[in-house]
Scaffold this motif. Sequence first.
Motif: not given
Length: 94
Positions: A33, A36-37, A39-40, A42-45, A47-48
């Motif tokens: 997490v 990946a946090f 590199k992505t 805000w929507q994916v952040q 979700a993570l």
Amino acid sequence: MFPSIINEIFGFLGYLVSFLGLLVFGFASGRFVMDAFQKTGWQVQVALVLGLFGVLVGLANYLTPGSAGAFALGSGIAFLLSGAKKKDDEEQAK
């Protein structure tokens, strides 16, 4: 059939393996997490973070407190180590 001490030993070993396995799983998922946090978007952040907390809530509901604590401890260690890595990178850049 077996003496009760053997059942207690196997029970203890089961709890120990469960604790260590969830500690490693917590560290690995926390590390995933945090990596990946960065590199992505805000929507994916979001979700993570929700996924990680959702796993923790699910584990806390169905496992023993020690096992859920091991997962939380592993995730916390991954979080702290990711912050230390970032500070080291900043110091080397100067």
